[in-house]
Motif scaffolding. Sequence first.
Motif, PDB file in Angstrom:
ATOM      1  N   HIS A  34      10.100  11.131 -79.341  1.00 23.80           N
ATOM      2  CA  HIS A  34       8.725  11.808 -78.172  1.00 23.80           C
ATOM      3  C   HIS A  34       7.949  10.253 -78.074  1.00 23.80           C
ATOM      4  O   HIS A  34       7.002  10.792 -78.824  1.00 23.80           O
ATOM      5  N   PRO A  35       8.397   9.610 -77.387  1.00 23.31           N
ATOM      6  CA  PRO A  35       7.130   7.958 -77.571  1.00 23.31           C
ATOM      7  C   PRO A  35       5.989   8.961 -76.646  1.00 23.31           C
ATOM      8  O   PRO A  35       4.506   7.974 -77.645  1.00 23.31           O
ATOM      9  N   ALA A  41      11.830   5.490 -79.619  1.00 21.70           N
ATOM     10  CA  ALA A  41      11.235   4.358 -78.228  1.00 21.70           C
ATOM     11  C   ALA A  41      10.315   4.029 -78.360  1.00 21.70           C
ATOM     12  O   ALA A  41       9.149   4.660 -78.351  1.00 21.70           O
ATOM     13  N   PHE A  42      10.450   2.038 -79.060  1.00 19.27           N
ATOM     14  CA  PHE A  42       8.836   2.067 -79.519  1.00 19.27           C
ATOM     15  C   PHE A  42       9.105   0.373 -79.250  1.00 19.27           C
ATOM     16  O   PHE A  42       9.779  -0.331 -79.651  1.00 19.27           O
ATOM     17  N   PRO A  43       7.900  -0.532 -78.308  1.00 17.98           N
ATOM     18  CA  PRO A  43       6.510   0.616 -77.699  1.00 17.98           C
ATOM     19  C   PRO A  43       6.906   1.145 -77.042  1.00 17.98           C
ATOM     20  O   PRO A  43       8.523   0.294 -75.797  1.00 17.98           O
ATOM     21  N   SER A  44       6.164   2.115 -75.632  1.00 19.76           N
ATOM     22  CA  SER A  44       6.497   2.145 -74.614  1.00 19.76           C
ATOM     23  C   SER A  44       5.189   2.541 -73.659  1.00 19.76           C
ATOM     24  O   SER A  44       4.531   2.940 -74.600  1.00 19.76           O
ATOM     25  N   ALA A  45       5.661   2.707 -72.570  1.00 23.66           N
ATOM     26  CA  ALA A  45       4.448   3.169 -71.407  1.00 23.66           C
ATOM     27  C   ALA A  45       3.581   4.411 -72.054  1.00 23.66           C
ATOM     28  O   ALA A  45       2.439   4.627 -71.750  1.00 23.66           O
ATOM     29  N   GLU A  46       4.477   5.325 -71.984  1.00 24.12           N
ATOM     30  CA  GLU A  46       4.394   6.868 -72.038  1.00 24.12           C
ATOM     31  C   GLU A  46       3.268   6.691 -73.811  1.00 24.12           C
ATOM     32  O   GLU A  46       2.541   6.746 -73.251  1.00 24.12           O
ATOM     33  N   ALA A  47       3.361   6.020 -74.902  1.00 23.92           N
ATOM     34  CA  ALA A  47       2.717   6.243 -75.764  1.00 23.92           C
ATOM     35  C   ALA A  47       1.418   5.358 -75.507  1.00 23.92           C
ATOM     36  O   ALA A  47       0.668   5.597 -75.764  1.00 23.92           O
ATOM     37  N   THR A  48       1.880   4.107 -74.830  1.00 22.48           N
ATOM     38  CA  THR A  48       0.122   3.342 -74.342  1.00 22.48           C
ATOM     39  C   THR A  48      -1.094   4.701 -73.483  1.00 22.48           C
ATOM     40  O   THR A  48      -2.079   4.609 -73.364  1.00 22.48           O
ATOM     41  N   SER A  49       0.247   5.126 -72.663  1.00 21.02           N
ATOM     42  CA  SER A  49      -0.896   6.241 -71.981  1.00 21.02           C
ATOM     43  C   SER A  49      -1.396   7.308 -72.807  1.00 21.02           C
ATOM     44  O   SER A  49      -2.348   7.519 -72.289  1.00 21.02           O
ATOM     45  N   ASP A  95      -5.621   2.439 -78.370  1.00 17.37           N
ATOM     46  CA  ASP A  95      -3.636   1.488 -77.610  1.00 17.37           C
ATOM     47  C   ASP A  95      -3.809  -0.163 -78.638  1.00 17.37           C
ATOM     48  O   ASP A  95      -3.278  -0.043 -79.099  1.00 17.37           O
TER      49      ASP A  95
END
Lengths: 244, 244
Positions: A15-16, A41-49, A55
């Motif tokens: 899970h990102p 999954a990486f990079p991902s918007a969810e991880a960054t958020s 970040d």
Amino acid sequence: MPAHPVRFVLVATSHPGNIGASARAMKTMAIEELTLVAPLAFPSAEATSLASGADELLARARVVDSVSAAVADCGLVLGTTSRERAKFRWTSLSARAAAERAASELATAPVAVLFGPERTGLSNEELELCHALVHIPANPEYGSLNLAQAVQVIAYELFLARDGASLPAREIALASAGELERLYVHLAAVLEEVDFADRQGGEHLERRLKRIIARAELDAGEVSILRGFLTAVQGKRRRAGALD
Amino acid sequence: MPAHPVRFVLVATSHPGNIGASARAMKTMAIEELTLVAPLAFPSAEATSLASGADELLARARVVDSVSAAVADCGLVLGTTSRERAKFRWTSLSARAAAERAASELATAPVAVLFGPERTGLSNEELELCHALVHIPANPEYGSLNLAQAVQVIAYELFLARDGASLPAREIALASAGELERLYVHLAAVLEEVDFADRQGGEHLERRLKRIIARAELDAGEVSILRGFLTAVQGKRRRAGALD
């Protein structure tokens, strides 16, 4: 600060969001090196958020395709496991003991801490790259910490082991012993003036009051406030006496 | 186990996901009492989904409209704050020290730990209901733990303070001192038979080898394996000698 960093290695994370939340957890405890082994999954918007302020730590994360590559330059390598998966004849350390070991090893080489995939944890092959297993003490009936929360607890223990657990500094000095002593003398005088006593006599109550004052850890200004109050009590009694 | 429970009180939480993740974090550390003061949204599907196995704890959560109502029957009341918000003349405890205090207070009454809203933390009025403030030691440059992660760290420290930090039991007894001694004698004989020595002599290397064996914390079966190996080495040499 020690010469070498701690590196957290997230292995095959699904899970990102967990990657982002882990980055944030690491940063709160000043752990800055993140390596991702074959993330789904990486990079991902969810991880960054979810990284929320961490970040840049995420942006610097190294992505590799094997645990060996992730830990090649490390000295001590620790593998996190849940307690139920304690492995036959592996050295097992609590999070706290592992953090103390890690802190002392940082003098000589980087230390790696591995976190397995959310569902399955680290495989035996991955654990064989570890010097010791780490487990977080937990409810025997429900020990399943979310990945980012396991990261938070281990990072917290490492922070304490590396940087010590210091309390915020006291903002104002305690009243001196002399100031307190004069407050107690003043108090005793007032207790006598007001005929304050119970069945065990005034001294018993005086001792109780002094203990309350001691626990309150007064500063000089607060001693003045209390003495002002005592003076006020005396003034009132004397005026009242004068009227008798 | 102590006579009274620990209660976590989440005050005016904005994100239902944080309530669910907090419930899960509590349950991993065997803290079962959750009170919600004026949550923005509760119950909610997101909270239940993130509780992941701690949903009955969530279902039992009490919802009240003030902190006073949440802590009315409690003895010690602790308020979590970030270090930067350390308050003038409040007693301040680290998470670890607070957990130790709480564990000892549970003998006499329930203990409450308050967690403020995500953005603002506890207000001064809410802090005035607390005996002491608790802070989680953290990176001075980035100390912002997510709510559920602060809950996890405090719950973890409470678990350790209440239930102790025990390691998984050793599955197999260590080899006895006698068994180890016989292994060392066997080893010394083999070292001599194979003329094993460096510039400092055979004894130096023998001591190094013994220390490696000691660190490995062998069980009886493993001692047998090593002795079997030594016997095999001796047999081979003798056979080789016979052929000379």
